[in-house]
Design an enzyme around this catalytic site. Structure first.
Site, PDB file in Angstrom:
ATOM      1  N   TYR A 145      40.600  38.978  51.134  1.00  0.00           N
ATOM      2  CA  TYR A 145      41.013  39.175  49.738  1.00  0.00           C
ATOM      3  C   TYR A 145      39.872  39.856  48.976  1.00  0.00           C
ATOM      4  O   TYR A 145      40.041  40.905  48.366  1.00  0.00           O
ATOM      5  CB  TYR A 145      41.374  37.813  49.127  1.00  0.00           C
ATOM      6  CG  TYR A 145      41.513  37.812  47.618  1.00  0.00           C
ATOM      7  CD1 TYR A 145      42.643  38.331  46.997  1.00  0.00           C
ATOM      8  CD2 TYR A 145      40.504  37.286  46.798  1.00  0.00           C
ATOM      9  CE1 TYR A 145      42.770  38.322  45.614  1.00  0.00           C
ATOM     10  CE2 TYR A 145      40.618  37.269  45.425  1.00  0.00           C
ATOM     11  CZ  TYR A 145      41.761  37.789  44.838  1.00  0.00           C
ATOM     12  OH  TYR A 145      41.876  37.789  43.460  1.00  0.00           O
ATOM     13  N   LYS A 149      39.590  43.564  47.378  1.00  0.00           N
ATOM     14  CA  LYS A 149      39.463  43.669  45.909  1.00  0.00           C
ATOM     15  C   LYS A 149      38.281  44.598  45.569  1.00  0.00           C
ATOM     16  O   LYS A 149      38.310  45.318  44.585  1.00  0.00           O
ATOM     17  CB  LYS A 149      39.254  42.293  45.251  1.00  0.00           C
ATOM     18  CG  LYS A 149      40.445  41.363  45.243  1.00  0.00           C
ATOM     19  CD  LYS A 149      41.634  41.868  44.463  1.00  0.00           C
ATOM     20  CE  LYS A 149      41.554  41.717  42.967  1.00  0.00           C
ATOM     21  NZ  LYS A 149      42.827  42.111  42.297  1.00  0.00           N
TER      22      LYS A 149
END
Ligand SMILES: NC(=O)C1=CN([C@@H]2O[C@H](COP(=O)(O)OP(=O)(O)OC[C@H]3O[C@@H](n4cnc5c(N)ncnc54)[C@H](O)[C@@H]3O)[C@@H](O)[C@H]2O)C=CC1
Ligand SMILES: CC(C)=CCC[C@@H](C)[C@H]1CC[C@H]2C3=C(CC[C@]12C)[C@@]1(C)CCC(=O)C[C@@H]1CC3
Length: 346
Positions: A145, A149
């Site tokens: 994640y 990002k």
């Protein structure tokens, strides 16, 4: 070539990921401020007068182009949930998908893109105290994640081009909480109901930012409204928090006690718990061809629960006059009241 300036004062915007927790709060606030809102999301989770829903995958440029017709401002708040831990999905949605969003915005003549990034892009599992935006991106991000990002934020900031008429900014919230949050409070209550919320990881003194959702919405709209060719915010990242770092375990205890559960009481050494989590994670990797098990105590969660991670939002204060609109105590009260079904004994 200054083809599109001065900026149109159109209040027509699109929220990509508008069916999600943050996205829906943002949509509601935008409507209240007189914006016309299109939501683009892979799922539709509610209906609201004044909102046009476009159901589709953000990797599909044609679907995006339909939703972006006549739109001058785009808020990008979509991402797979951090817990999914699916590398291919994160890369497809957060990296390729964001490239597609930027291409579609350029083709549709969108003038401003506001990305919801994350303060975690600089977190590597070690203490961050009053971190500013000039901290380097994490070299060893704690999960897929965070890894994607980082790439997403770089793409959006690089796309800022005054000549071409596309202005971009990235807002980095941290630990968003509030009514309808599907993660923080439900995970916490689930852990308490299984009898596993008795322990404090470390000595309990680590300070963390938890940000009430209305403050994030305020930061997003403020950045959109400040985004002009002459503004210092073009192509930059901004921390948006409650500006009230709190002990991680005090925050957890306030929510738990507010909902009628006991606060954790017994301390466990951080290195012991982190080591166990690492071992479990390695075991789950080794055994995944045979058994599918996903440990709750991931090294990432242990680091989030046991380390300092709080950020300075002085850049947002200075460049756009940001100030939180809801204090932490009030935010916790409003959150607790919004979950009657998760109360102890309910
Ligand atoms: N919740 C938090 O504590 C924090 C969240 N963020 C960021 O804020 C943003 C919003 O997060 P939340 O509202 O908490 O998450 P959420 O999971 O509630 O909302 C994300 C939305 O994106 C949509 N989505 C996912 N994949 C999609 C795709 N391929 N095409 C179209 N839509 C898709 C989902 O259906 C969902 O409605 C995310 O970018 C997240 O990284 C950043 C920092 C902290
Ligand atoms: C500020 C910030 C980034 C918060 C992150 C939100 C979640 C990652 C946390 C919300 C509930 C937390 C939680 C734990 C880890 C971090 C969270 C998932 C534990 C699993 C940590 C170990 C425990 O003893 C139980 C905790 C339950 C709640």
């Amino acid at each position: 070539m200054l083809s599109l300036y001065p900026l149109q004062s159109s209040k027509r915007c699109a929220v990509i990921g508008g069916s999600g927790f943050l996205g829906r709060h943002l949509v509601e606030k935008l409507l209240g401020k007189g914006y016309t809102v299109s939501v683009f999301d892979i799922r539709q989770s509610y209906e609201l007068p004044g909102v046009t829903f476009h159901q589709g995958d953000l990797c599909d440029k044609q679907a995006l182009l339909t939703a972006l017709q006549g739109v001058s401002l785009v808020f990008h708040c979509a991402s797979p949930a951090p817990a999914s831990d699916d590398k291919a999905l994160f890369q497809r949605v957060n990296i390729q998908g964001t490239q597609t969003v930027l291409q579609a915005c350029t083709e549709a003549g969108v003038q401003k893109v506001v990305l919801t990034s994350s303060a975690s892009v600089v977190f590597e599992g070690t203490d961050i105290k009053d971190g500013r935006e000039d901290l380097p991106y994490a070299k060893n991000p704690i999960d897929y994640y965070t890894e994607t990002k980082i790439e997403q934020e770089k793409l959006v900031l690089k796309a800022c081009d005054k000549e071409k008429g596309l202005l971009t900014v990235a807002i980095r919230p941290h630990g968003i909480f509030g009514p309808r949050d599907p993660q923080l409070v439900p995970i916490l209550v689930d852990t308490a109901r299984r009898g596993n919320m008795k322990f404090i990881i470390g000595d309990g003194s680590n300070l963390v930012d938890f940000t009430f959702v209305d403050n994030v919405v305020h930061g997003l709209i403020l950045s959109a409204e400040s985004l002009r060719p002459e503004s210092p915010i073009c192509g930059k990242a901004y921390h948006i928090t409650n500006d009230e770092p709190v002990r991680f375990w005090d925050f957890m205890s306030d929510i738990l006690v507010g909902l009628g559960y006991s606060a954790p009481r017994y301390n466990l050494p951080y290195t012991l718990v982190y080591g166990l989590a690492l071992l479990l994670w390695l075991l789950s990797l080794l055994l995944c061809p045979l058994v599918a098990f996903k440990p709750t105590f991931t090294p990432m969660r242990v680091a989030l629960a046991g380390k300092h991670h709080f950020y300075s939002c002085s850049r947002a204060k200075q460049d756009m006059g940001y100030k939180p609109v809801v204090g932490l105590k009030d935010g916790i009260r409003r959150t607790v009241e919004s979950y009657p079904h998760l109360r102890h004994g309910a």
